[in-house]
Motif scaffolding. Structure first.
Motif, short mmCIF file in Angstrom:
data_model
loop_
_atom_site.label_atom_id
_atom_site.label_comp_id
_atom_site.label_asym_id
_atom_site.label_seq_id
_atom_site.Cartn_x
_atom_site.Cartn_y
_atom_site.Cartn_z
N LYS A 222 -0.68 -0.05 -43.65
CA LYS A 222 -1.59 0.40 -42.60
C LYS A 222 -2.53 1.48 -43.11
CE LYS A 222 -1.63 2.38 -37.94
NZ LYS A 222 -0.79 2.88 -36.83
N ALA A 223 -1.95 2.43 -43.88
CA ALA A 223 -2.78 3.51 -44.42
C ALA A 223 -3.82 2.97 -45.38
CB ALA A 223 -1.88 4.54 -45.13
N GLY A 225 -5.11 -0.03 -45.35
CA GLY A 225 -6.10 -0.77 -44.57
C GLY A 225 -7.12 0.16 -43.93
N GLU A 226 -6.66 1.26 -43.37
CA GLU A 226 -7.57 2.23 -42.75
C GLU A 226 -8.46 2.88 -43.81
OE1 GLU A 226 -5.01 4.89 -40.76
OE2 GLU A 226 -4.68 3.55 -39.03
N GLY A 227 -7.89 3.17 -44.98
CA GLY A 227 -8.68 3.78 -46.05
C GLY A 227 -9.78 2.86 -46.54
N GLY A 229 -11.23 0.53 -44.80
CA GLY A 229 -12.25 0.43 -43.75
C GLY A 229 -13.22 1.61 -43.79
N LYS A 230 -12.72 2.80 -43.93
CA LYS A 230 -13.58 3.99 -44.00
C LYS A 230 -14.45 3.94 -45.25
CE LYS A 230 -10.50 7.02 -41.44
NZ LYS A 230 -9.65 8.23 -41.49
#
Length: 250
Positions: A222-223, A225-227, A229-230
């Motif tokens: 999850k981390a 994936g979020e990284g 995206g940013k």
């Protein structure tokens, strides 16, 4: 191996048979006592229960003390040990052949407990003077077919893998054996219960470890994936600004 041990037992029974027949005519205490000496001295006689049960041998118990001690001696050869003999100073003196045989039979009894099989313990229990004397006794027992064993000279132990069934049961020993077996069975049940509980605990910990690893993997995924995206968003804005600056310069 089991068949060979059965043959040794049958051989011992066959060797005793002539003395059982002779006991029928041993009508005097002296003759019965002499028969005990002959039977315990003869080659290959290692079981004595049937001879003990004959009437003329049993009658030694009710005769003089001099003759009764031969019945006690035969009982020791049947189910006793060397220490039983040496603890009774009133028993008849043994010939060298009888001494060797009683020590061999005592060794069979000692083999029932592996902790007895160190050189130190055997030397004391069999009243032998040197390790070499003990080794000679073990080797003679092996050649006689009484047991299968190896001498571990380095560790000073006798490693026994099988023992011939040549020791008679002492009267009254069955209840003790049953009690011992029941105690052993109880300990086995307790050990199995402990092992099952330990196995359950190991499985529980393994499941908990897998759960934590799964949660950790999900959190990492999850981390990441979020990284990602940013990162893509920032790159896109910076690219637009660069193009605009490039156009204004031109």
């Amino acid at each position: 191996m089991a068949a060979n041990m059965d043959q040794i037992q049958q051989k011992a029974l066959n060797a005793l048979e002539p003395y059982i027949l002779l006991s029928k005519s041993a009508n005097s205490p002296r003759a019965a006592a002499d028969l005990v000496t002959q039977a315990t001295s003869a080659p290959n006689t290692f079981v004595f229960a049937e001879l003990l049960q004959t009437p003329n041998i049993q009658s030694l118990q009710t005769t003089s003390e001099e003759h009764a001690r031969y019945l006690t001696l035969l009982q020791i050869f049947a189910w006793g040990t060397w220490s039983d003999y040496t603890s009774n100073p009133n028993l008849p003196k043994l010939s060298e052949t009888q001494q060797t045989k009683l020590r061999q039979l005592s060794l069979l009894t000692l083999c029932t407990n592996p902790s007895n099989l160190t050189y130190v313990h055997l030397l004391e229990a069999l009243d032998l003077p040197t390790p070499r004397a003990l080794e000679d006794l073990v080797i003679s027992s092996i050649y006689a077919g009484l047991l299968t064993a190896k001498l571990d000279i380095l560790s000073q132990r006798v490693d026994v893998s099988s023992v011939a069934s040549l020791r008679d049961l002492k009267p009254g020993s069955i209840p003790t054996m049953v009690s011992t077996l029941e105690d052993w069975d109880s300990r086995c049940v307790s050990v199995l219960a402990d092992l099952e509980e330990h196995a359950r605990e190991v499985r529980r910990k393994a499941q908990e470890q897998r759960r934590r690893e799964t949660e950790h993997e999900k959190a990492v995924a999850k981390a990441m994936g979020e990284g990602e995206g940013k990162g893509r968003g920032n790159w896109g804005r910076e690219g637009v600004g660069s193009r605009r600056r490039g156009m204004k310069w031109m």
